[in-house]
Scaffold this motif. Structure first.
Motif, mmCIF file in Angstrom:
data_model
loop_
_atom_site.group_PDB
_atom_site.id
_atom_site.type_symbol
_atom_site.label_atom_id
_atom_site.label_comp_id
_atom_site.label_asym_id
_atom_site.label_seq_id
_atom_site.Cartn_x
_atom_site.Cartn_y
_atom_site.Cartn_z
ATOM 1 N N ARG A 65 13.675 68.893 45.801
ATOM 2 C CA ARG A 65 14.747 68.175 46.481
ATOM 3 C C ARG A 65 15.755 69.167 47.074
ATOM 4 O O ARG A 65 16.263 70.039 46.371
ATOM 5 N N PRO A 66 16.045 69.051 48.365
ATOM 6 C CA PRO A 66 17.071 69.907 48.956
ATOM 7 C C PRO A 66 18.469 69.476 48.501
ATOM 8 O O PRO A 66 18.756 68.268 48.421
ATOM 9 N N LYS A 88 15.792 72.989 46.592
ATOM 10 C CA LYS A 88 15.847 73.895 47.724
ATOM 11 C C LYS A 88 17.297 73.951 48.188
ATOM 12 O O LYS A 88 17.928 72.904 48.416
ATOM 13 N N LEU A 112 20.367 74.271 50.560
ATOM 14 C CA LEU A 112 20.728 74.093 51.950
ATOM 15 C C LEU A 112 21.889 75.016 52.288
ATOM 16 O O LEU A 112 22.599 75.491 51.409
#
Length: 355
Positions: A31-32, A351, A353
């Protein structure tokens, strides 16, 4: 028949094995997330404020008399000198009034001369005892009254001359006309602002401070001012902080005085005013980083090596409109998730950002 059953079981086993392999090879949910570094004051809302370069002294210019604008002599953005005419009103009414006051003064002076001449004659007649002392005293009062009328007429004439001069709007100091609204044909009242003069001299940054940051701004010894156009940062100090909030924005206007050479700064330039890191000794996180479960507060911290999250309980000392003051549970330098905290689970891979 037995052979058929054996083949069917073999096919069923192959399908089950294939399904298990597909399930085992399913990709992990990554999941970002957005994050913040705990203790990084520059990343927190409210630690910096956008403003614009303004003159230290700004004057709203207005005519001291009412009238109709007949001449606009300068435009917005022009540089002017002290005493330079900026706009003019129709002078006809004031010139007529001036002529009337001059005539009144002439009449009063003529009456005074006649009263003084009569007094001289009365005294000559008194010396020959042709009239009484009471008549002379009455004439003296007449001279005094005539003199008072002359003084009154002179004062009225001076006021009328001033009114004629006030029909021309002039600059109070050297500077730049940042606003000019005195267009020909405009009828203005006395004291109605029609221009704004930004005087030459020191420059400063005008900012708006939210109520939750008033104490931090007051205690800050200095500010770091950066210009949108680029260049080396400037140092500023708080010069003025309004006591009342703006009725529209509900923020408090403040002025940050700039030190050093400000001749290269143009009025209206965009500037960013940041509080120094030492201005706050508390660890603050955005409210979006908090996860509330059963009356307790948690945050998700990120492991730099594995890029997996861990849920940590935290103790909140205070909360304002944008941030939470963390008393314990997070250390300065920890990476904390700031968005989507309700969609994560323990040791979930994420992940990062861009911040």
């Amino acid at each position: 028949m037995k052979k058929t059953i054996t083949v069917s079981l073999a096919l069923l086993g192959a399908l089950v094995l294939s399904a298990c392999q597909e399930k085992a090879s399913a990709p992990e949910d990554i999941r970002p997330v957005r994050y913040i570094v705990a203790g990084d004051a520059a990343a927190l809302s409210g630690s910096s404020y956008s403003g614009e370069i303004r003159a230290r002294n700004e004057t709203q210019l207005a005519f001291r008399v009412p009238g109709k604008v007949v001449a606009k002599l300068v435009n917005s953005g022009e540089r002017v000198k002290k005493g330079q005419p900026l706009a003019r009103l129709d002078p006809n009414d004031y010139q007529l009034d001036l002529a009337a006051k001059q005539a009144q003064l002439a009449a009063a002076e003529s009456d005074l001369a006649q009263q003084q001449l009569n007094l001289k004659r009365y005294r000559e007649l008194l010396a020959k005892q042709f009239i009484s002392q009471a008549q002379v005293d009455a004439q003296i009062n007449g001279v005094n009254a005539a003199q008072a009328k002359v003084n009154q007429a002179r004062a009225a004439l001076s006021a009328s001359r001033n009114q004629t001069v006030y029909a021309t709007l002039t600059a109070d100091a050297d500077g730049v006309v940042s606003q000019m609204q005195a267009e020909p044909g405009l009828v203005v009242a006395a004291g109605q602002p029609v221009a704004k003069l930004s005087q030459d001299g020191s420059r400063e940054v005008a900012i708006q401070v939210p109520e939750n940051a008033l104490e931090a701004v007051r205690k800050a010894g200095s500010f770091r001012v950066t210009l949108w156009k680029g260049g080396a940062p400037l140092e500023g100090k708080l010069r003025e902080l309004a006591a009342d909030a703006d009725p529209v924005t509900r923020t408090y206007p403040a002025r940050i005085a700039l030190s050093g050479d400000s001749r290269g700064l143009q009025l209206g330039m965009t500037a960013d005013v940041a509080l120094p890191a030492q201005a706050s000794h508390q660890l603050r996180l955005p409210l979006s980083a908090l996860l509330d479960l059963q009356g307790k507060h948690y945050v998700w911290t990120i492991d730099d090596k594995t890029l997996r999250v861990s849920r940590k309980p935290v103790k909140v000392a205070a909360i304002d409109s944008d941030n939470a003051v963390i008393a314990s549970g997070v250390r300065a330098g920890d990476k904390v998730v700031t968005a989507g905290v309700h969609l994560l689970h323990e040791q979930q891979r994420i992940k990062l950002l861009d911040r």
